[in-house]
Design a protein around this motif. Sequence first.
Motif, PDB file in Angstrom:
ATOM      1  N   UNK A   1      30.868 -25.318   6.753  1.00 43.05           N
ATOM      2  CA  UNK A   1      30.256 -25.815   7.989  1.00 43.05           C
ATOM      3  C   UNK A   1      28.733 -25.678   7.928  1.00 43.05           C
ATOM      4  N   UNK A   2      28.269 -24.551   7.421  1.00 40.66           N
ATOM      5  CA  UNK A   2      26.831 -24.320   7.317  1.00 40.66           C
ATOM      6  C   UNK A   2      26.223 -25.245   6.255  1.00 40.66           C
TER       7      UNK A   2
ATOM      8  N   UNK B   1      26.146 -36.571   7.839  1.00 43.77           N
ATOM      9  CA  UNK B   1      27.380 -36.234   7.139  1.00 43.77           C
ATOM     10  C   UNK B   1      28.291 -35.447   8.075  1.00 43.77           C
ATOM     11  N   UNK B   2      29.555 -35.467   7.767  1.00 44.34           N
ATOM     12  CA  UNK B   2      30.518 -34.634   8.504  1.00 44.34           C
ATOM     13  C   UNK B   2      31.646 -34.244   7.558  1.00 44.34           C
ATOM     14  N   UNK B   3      32.394 -33.218   7.963  1.00 43.17           N
ATOM     15  CA  UNK B   3      33.501 -32.765   7.127  1.00 43.17           C
ATOM     16  C   UNK B   3      34.829 -33.089   7.795  1.00 43.17           C
ATOM     17  N   UNK B   4      35.834 -33.369   6.959  1.00 40.41           N
ATOM     18  CA  UNK B   4      37.210 -33.533   7.407  1.00 40.41           C
ATOM     19  C   UNK B   4      37.904 -32.201   7.134  1.00 40.41           C
ATOM     20  N   UNK B   5      38.084 -31.418   8.208  1.00 42.84           N
ATOM     21  CA  UNK B   5      38.461 -30.008   8.069  1.00 42.84           C
ATOM     22  C   UNK B   5      39.777 -29.769   7.355  1.00 42.84           C
ATOM     23  N   UNK B   6      40.754 -30.654   7.551  1.00 38.95           N
ATOM     24  CA  UNK B   6      42.096 -30.385   7.021  1.00 38.95           C
ATOM     25  C   UNK B   6      42.428 -31.204   5.774  1.00 38.95           C
ATOM     26  N   UNK B   7      41.461 -31.978   5.305  1.00 40.35           N
ATOM     27  CA  UNK B   7      41.658 -32.745   4.078  1.00 40.35           C
ATOM     28  C   UNK B   7      40.688 -32.320   2.986  1.00 40.35           C
ATOM     29  N   UNK B   8      39.643 -31.579   3.360  1.00 41.03           N
ATOM     30  CA  UNK B   8      38.701 -31.102   2.359  1.00 41.03           C
ATOM     31  C   UNK B   8      37.731 -32.171   1.878  1.00 41.03           C
ATOM     32  N   UNK B   9      37.286 -33.019   2.798  1.00 42.35           N
ATOM     33  CA  UNK B   9      36.340 -34.075   2.442  1.00 42.35           C
ATOM     34  C   UNK B   9      35.012 -33.850   3.157  1.00 42.35           C
ATOM     35  N   UNK B  10      33.928 -34.246   2.506  1.00 38.72           N
ATOM     36  CA  UNK B  10      32.621 -34.332   3.134  1.00 38.72           C
ATOM     37  C   UNK B  10      32.187 -35.790   3.010  1.00 38.72           C
ATOM     38  N   UNK B  11      31.878 -36.402   4.144  1.00 38.38           N
ATOM     39  CA  UNK B  11      31.591 -37.837   4.175  1.00 38.38           C
ATOM     40  C   UNK B  11      30.168 -38.073   4.648  1.00 38.38           C
ATOM     41  N   UNK B  12      29.445 -38.920   3.913  1.00 37.94           N
ATOM     42  CA  UNK B  12      28.067 -39.281   4.263  1.00 37.94           C
ATOM     43  C   UNK B  12      28.058 -40.702   4.800  1.00 37.94           C
TER      44      UNK B  12
ATOM     45  N   UNK C   1      20.388 -23.131  11.013  1.00 34.74           N
ATOM     46  CA  UNK C   1      21.599 -23.949  10.903  1.00 34.74           C
ATOM     47  C   UNK C   1      22.823 -23.172  11.352  1.00 34.74           C
ATOM     48  N   UNK C   2      22.884 -21.883  11.010  1.00 36.63           N
ATOM     49  CA  UNK C   2      24.007 -21.061  11.490  1.00 36.63           C
ATOM     50  C   UNK C   2      24.004 -21.013  13.015  1.00 36.63           C
ATOM     51  N   UNK C   3      22.806 -20.895  13.601  1.00 34.48           N
ATOM     52  CA  UNK C   3      22.702 -20.901  15.070  1.00 34.48           C
ATOM     53  C   UNK C   3      23.191 -22.230  15.651  1.00 34.48           C
ATOM     54  N   UNK C   4      22.849 -23.328  14.983  1.00 31.17           N
ATOM     55  CA  UNK C   4      23.285 -24.653  15.455  1.00 31.17           C
ATOM     56  C   UNK C   4      24.805 -24.793  15.375  1.00 31.17           C
ATOM     57  N   UNK C   5      25.406 -24.304  14.284  1.00 30.35           N
ATOM     58  CA  UNK C   5      26.866 -24.373  14.137  1.00 30.35           C
ATOM     59  C   UNK C   5      27.537 -23.530  15.224  1.00 30.35           C
ATOM     60  N   UNK C   6      26.996 -22.335  15.463  1.00 31.96           N
ATOM     61  CA  UNK C   6      27.549 -21.468  16.515  1.00 31.96           C
ATOM     62  C   UNK C   6      27.436 -22.141  17.875  1.00 31.96           C
TER      63      UNK C   6
END
Length: 430
Positions: free
Chosen positions: A280-281, A310-321, A357-362
């Motif tokens: 996530x970070x 970009x974003x991540x697909x949490x349950x498939x293990x993908x990062x998409x741009x 970035x950690x603060x933004x994710x939180x």
Amino acid sequence: MDVIEEKRLDKKGYRLHVIPSKKYKTTNVVVKLKAGLERDTITKRALLPYILQQGTNKYPSARELRTALDDLYGAVLGVDGSKKGENHVITLRLETANEAYLSTDEQILERAVEMLSSILFDPKSDGNSFDASIVNREKQTLKQKIDSIIDDKMSYANMRMIDEMCKDEAYRLHVHGYTEDLEDINEETLYHYYQKMLAEDQMDVYVLGDVSVEKAEGLIESAFAPKQRASSAESKKTIVEQTIEDVNTVVEEQNVQQAKLHLGYRTNITFGDPLYYALQVFNGLFGGFPSSKLFMNVREKHSLAYYAASRIESHKGLLLVFSGIAPKDFQKARDIINEQMALMKEGKFTEEELKDTKDLVVNQLLETMDHPQGLIEILYHQVLAETDVSPDQMIERVKHVTREDVLLVGEKIEQDTVYFLTSKGGSRNE
């Protein structure tokens, strides 16, 4: 933040999750039905949410159902379907007023649970088939939804990239189904699949609001247990790791002015993995926020993209741009995106950027949890991943992500697919 306590109870044919909270002015009851993604059933599953909202045997038209919801102090109903890894999840949500804020002795939550039960277990039918006019009308609605995707070029490009990237995996299946299937679906075949879904899907029921565990358990038990089967289907194991020999580059031409350059990466990390929080970070630093490398370099510094994220697909293990660029800028934009990924893998980010970035994710997590439906979605991630990490533990794990963790994530990430949707006659080498 308030401590979130979730009580899980295994019941006959379903799992009950009660989250007592005085934070919200509403009470939310949510039902999740999960089954593996299958080509033969995806269009039926995509169609069912449309059907279930059109009436029950007690309220046999959409108008009567909406009137009943209005009479329940403006209760809000939502039914939809989504892909979570290689599973398809149908969600029914009913949000109603908290009785504590109303000057009435009415049992509002009891009525809400009964209504949701009737929508799920007693939709308008004759016991052997749905209403033909409803099915035919909603088939047209779904067809229009599927056809409209081509007009939303960003969604279309993402769909096509997944088509290419996951061509031999269940994840390639389109969440809205396929128009070619609709002709063979009728009121009887759809009803029979609906009965199969009730019998075999894994069901999770969430009650979130100012309600005791005992009261929620009693209400759901009386409304759901007699209707549901004794056992749930096994979870489908999502394919996460794939061998990548060469990056697959796909170019498609259409009548577009703004080209879409989408890149797909395998992260080999999913929600249940210890490195998920570092992922996530990583994504936040790379392209998840306006302060990220993609936004600052591809869009701001080089003015190459109308957007770049970009974003991540949490349950498939993908990062998409995702990026929107001028057709002539394919090579330059791809090179700069690749450069930003290389810099991430090399650890070229400051301690201040890491902390921010950690603060933004939180903060993003906290904002999601501020909404009842968002909190339920976060809790449901645990079910999908077969893990048990509380929301406050998730936040603590993000806070404890180190530079070394982010670099470990970078070691696992591999580019898989480049998809470029460009104008007719446009050259990707200009």
